[in-house]
Write an enzyme that holds these catalytic residues in place. Structure first.
Site, PDB file in Angstrom:
ATOM      1  N   SER A   1       1.996  -6.897  -0.636  1.00 15.21           N
ATOM      2  CA  SER A   1       1.398  -6.429  -1.892  1.00 15.21           C
ATOM      3  C   SER A   1       0.472  -5.263  -1.586  1.00 15.21           C
ATOM      4  CB  SER A   1       0.593  -7.553  -2.547  1.00 15.21           C
ATOM      5  OG  SER A   1      -0.158  -7.045  -3.640  1.00 15.21           O
TER       6      SER A   1
ATOM      7  N   TYR B   1      -5.841 -13.989  -1.924  1.00 16.83           N
ATOM      8  CA  TYR B   1      -4.439 -13.543  -1.996  1.00 16.83           C
ATOM      9  C   TYR B   1      -4.255 -12.213  -1.254  1.00 16.83           C
ATOM     10  CZ  TYR B   1      -0.363 -11.337  -4.305  1.00 16.83           C
ATOM     11  OH  TYR B   1       0.811 -10.672  -4.570  1.00 16.83           O
TER      12      TYR B   1
END
Ligand code: NAP
Length: 261
Positions: free
Chosen positions: A156, A170
């Site tokens: 990501s 995350y």
């Protein structure tokens, strides 16, 4: 596209086999559909949504593609071992793996998040990716009877931005995925195994609802140079390229699919 294994466990199917973890929706589903169109025999892994996985399998079979579904929780080491054993027994050796399964939890500042949550996020996003890659290596390595392969990790852009006040845990897990991609790629490059990653930006999927803000991508669109969120298909296109022989000299690197961010 990868050839089937020459020795050891022969592929029972003529098409190269690709496992996509967490492909019952979102980026995984888009990648599975496009991979099947490119001639991969796709193994659709899912955690809970069997109906969605079976619907995807049916969509693929409708155009003459090849797909099968296998349930497995990627945060569970034993389930991963069983998943890879099932693939070997039923279909043969993998030539491709997309480590796509990933989770985030409710948006909150880091200081309000706790250890249990960090464990859950890391068990799926980091340990799951590492364990699946280790199992895939046993399918792909010539030392184990394999014939090489390609692994694509779905990281990501959060690994670079850090996702403050929303998902620092995350983002940190995706930083680990980036580092793993680099290190593992170097270890296995001489065995005809390529390891790369994509780093999506803000992509229109249901993941944002899981984090508590279904309209998050629309809110953040003005901060994106292209002024819009991306689609799962746009991320899938990059994954498919990294899997393909067109990327034959590409390993240990990243494609940011993030609208210019
Ligand atoms: P999504 O819509 O939330 O879908 C997640 C998928 O992963 C579902 O199919 C889910 O299966 C599966 N899954 C979750 N935990 C699992 C587990 N323990 N074992 C097996 N499968 C599991 O997510 P997405 O937006 O498509 O994201 C896919 C990947 O892209 C993730 O790694 C995510 O971090 C990354 N990413 C997404 C964005 C974005 O903006 N959407 C941005 C950057 C990176 P079930 O539904 O069957 O439970």
């Amino acid at each position: 596209m990868y050839r089937t294994a020459k020795k050891g466990v022969e592929n029972k199917m003529t098409q190269p086999i690709l496992l996509i973890t967490g492909s019952s929706r979102g980026i995984g589903t888009a990648t599975a559909f496009k991979a099947a169109q490119k001639g991969w025999h796709v193994v659709i892994n899912y955690k809970s949504n069997e109906t969605a996985a079976l619907t995807l399998q049916q969509r693929i079979e409708e155009f003459g593609g090849k797909a099968d579904c296998i349930q497995a929780d990627i945060s569970d080491p034993e389930a991963i071992t069983t998943l890879f054993e099932k693939i070997k027994t039923k279909f043969g050796l993998l030539s491709g793996l997309v480590n796509n399964a990933g989770i985030l939890e409710q948006q909150m500042p880091f200081t309000e998040s706790d250890l249990d949550r960090w464990h859950r996020v890391f068990n799926t996003n980091v340990i799951g990716t590492m364990l699946c890659s280790k199992e895939a290596y046993k399918h792909m390595s010539p030392k184990h009877g394999g014939n090489g392969g390609a692994i694509v990790n779905v990281s990501s852009l959060a690994s670079i931005t850090g996702s403050p006040f929303e998902y620092v845990d995350y983002a940190t897990s995706k930083g680990a995925v980036d580092t793993f991609t680099k290190g593992f790629a170097k270890e296995v490059a001489s065995e005809n195994i390529r390891v790369n990653a994509v780093r999506p930006g803000f992509i229109e999927t249901d993941m944002h609802a899981t984090g508590g803000e279904p309209e998050r991508v629309k809110r953040l669109a003005p901060s994106i140079p292209m002024q819009r969120g991306g689609t799962a298909d746009e991320v899938a296109n990059a994954i498919i390229w990294l899997l393909s022989e067109e990327a034959s000299y590409t390993s240990g690197t990243f494609i940011d699919v993030a609208g210019g961010r």
